[in-house]
Design a protein around this motif. Sequence first.
Motif, PDB file in Angstrom:
ATOM      1  N   THR A   1       0.832  -1.206   0.000  1.00  0.00           N
ATOM      2  CA  THR A   1       0.000   0.000   0.000  1.00  0.00           C
ATOM      3  C   THR A   1       0.865   1.254   0.000  1.00  0.00           C
ATOM      4  O   THR A   1       0.590   2.221  -0.728  1.00  0.00           O
ATOM      5  CB  THR A   1      -0.924   0.008   1.235  1.00  0.00           C
ATOM      6  N   VAL A   2       1.922   1.234   0.797  1.00  0.00           N
ATOM      7  CA  VAL A   2       2.841   2.379   0.843  1.00  0.00           C
ATOM      8  C   VAL A   2       3.536   2.553  -0.503  1.00  0.00           C
ATOM      9  O   VAL A   2       3.775   3.681  -0.950  1.00  0.00           O
ATOM     10  CB  VAL A   2       3.872   2.193   1.979  1.00  0.00           C
ATOM     11  N   VAL A   3       3.876   1.441  -1.158  1.00  0.00           N
ATOM     12  CA  VAL A   3       4.470   1.515  -2.499  1.00  0.00           C
ATOM     13  C   VAL A   3       3.498   2.207  -3.457  1.00  0.00           C
ATOM     14  O   VAL A   3       3.901   3.021  -4.293  1.00  0.00           O
ATOM     15  CB  VAL A   3       4.820   0.106  -3.015  1.00  0.00           C
ATOM     16  N   GLY A   4       2.215   1.887  -3.338  1.00  0.00           N
ATOM     17  CA  GLY A   4       1.207   2.554  -4.158  1.00  0.00           C
ATOM     18  C   GLY A   4       1.187   4.053  -3.904  1.00  0.00           C
ATOM     19  O   GLY A   4       1.108   4.860  -4.850  1.00  0.00           O
ATOM     20  N   PHE A   5       1.283   4.450  -2.627  1.00  0.00           N
ATOM     21  CA  PHE A   5       1.364   5.877  -2.302  1.00  0.00           C
ATOM     22  C   PHE A   5       2.598   6.518  -2.935  1.00  0.00           C
ATOM     23  O   PHE A   5       2.539   7.648  -3.431  1.00  0.00           O
ATOM     24  CB  PHE A   5       1.418   6.078  -0.777  1.00  0.00           C
TER      25      PHE A   5
END
Length: 231
Positions: A81-85
Motif C-alpha cells: 500500500t505504501v508503495v502505491g502511495f
Amino acid sequence: MVLNGFAVSSVEEALRMLEAELKRRPRYVFRVASRLAADAISARRQDLLVKIDSLRMQAFTATHTRLPDTLENPLVTLCLTVVGFAFTYLGGAHSYGGVYKVALLLIGIIITLLSSHPFGHSLAGRLGGIGFNGVYLGGRLRVEPTLLLNLESYYRAGVRVRFWFHLAGPLATFFSSVVLSVLVILAYYPVLVKLLVALIPVLILVTEVVNSRVRGDISRAIHALKQGVLC
C-alpha cells in the motif's frame, strides 16, 4: 436441508454428498459447504468444522489462482500500500511528465486499492486470532487478493472480533483512497485528474454501502453478530 433435489438429514450426509460433487461442481460445493458451517457450530461439532474447512479450501483452489502465502502477512500488504502511495507521489512530484505522470498515477492507484483491502482484513485477523487458508485472486474481475478464512479460528473468535474483521477491509480501502486523493491534490497533477481521484473515496463509500450491505463485507459483518461461537 436439500442437496441436488434430495433431502439430507445430517451435516455428515451433506458432507459426503459434497465430496462426491467436488470435482464436477467446485463452486457449488464451496457455497454449500460455507453454509454448513453454521449447522456444525450449532451442533458444537468441531470435527465437522475441520472437514468443512478442508472441503471449502479444495473447492476454492479448484476455481481460483493461489497467490504467495506471504500476502497473509499484514506487514507485506501494508508495504505494498505504501508503495502505491509512493508511485502516486512520484507521478506528481514535478509539473512535467505527460504519459509518465499518468502511468505512475494509475500504477499507484491500482497497487494501493488492491493491497489495502486485504491489509485491513489480515491485520484485523492477526489481532483477533483469525487465521487463513491461503490467498487467492478473487473478486468479480479475479484480480483482487482474497483471503480464504480458516473457519475453526473464525468461529472461535468473538462476534465483535468477526464484526470488525469484515469491516476492516472496506475501511482500509476507503481511508487509503482518501490518502491517495490528498497526495494527488497536493501534487502537480491537472485539475481534472485531481477531481477524478477525489471522487474515488466517494465511489468506494457508495459501492460498499449499496453493494456490501446485500452480499459483501458489510452484510457479513452484520451477519457475524448473529452467529454462534465455537466453544
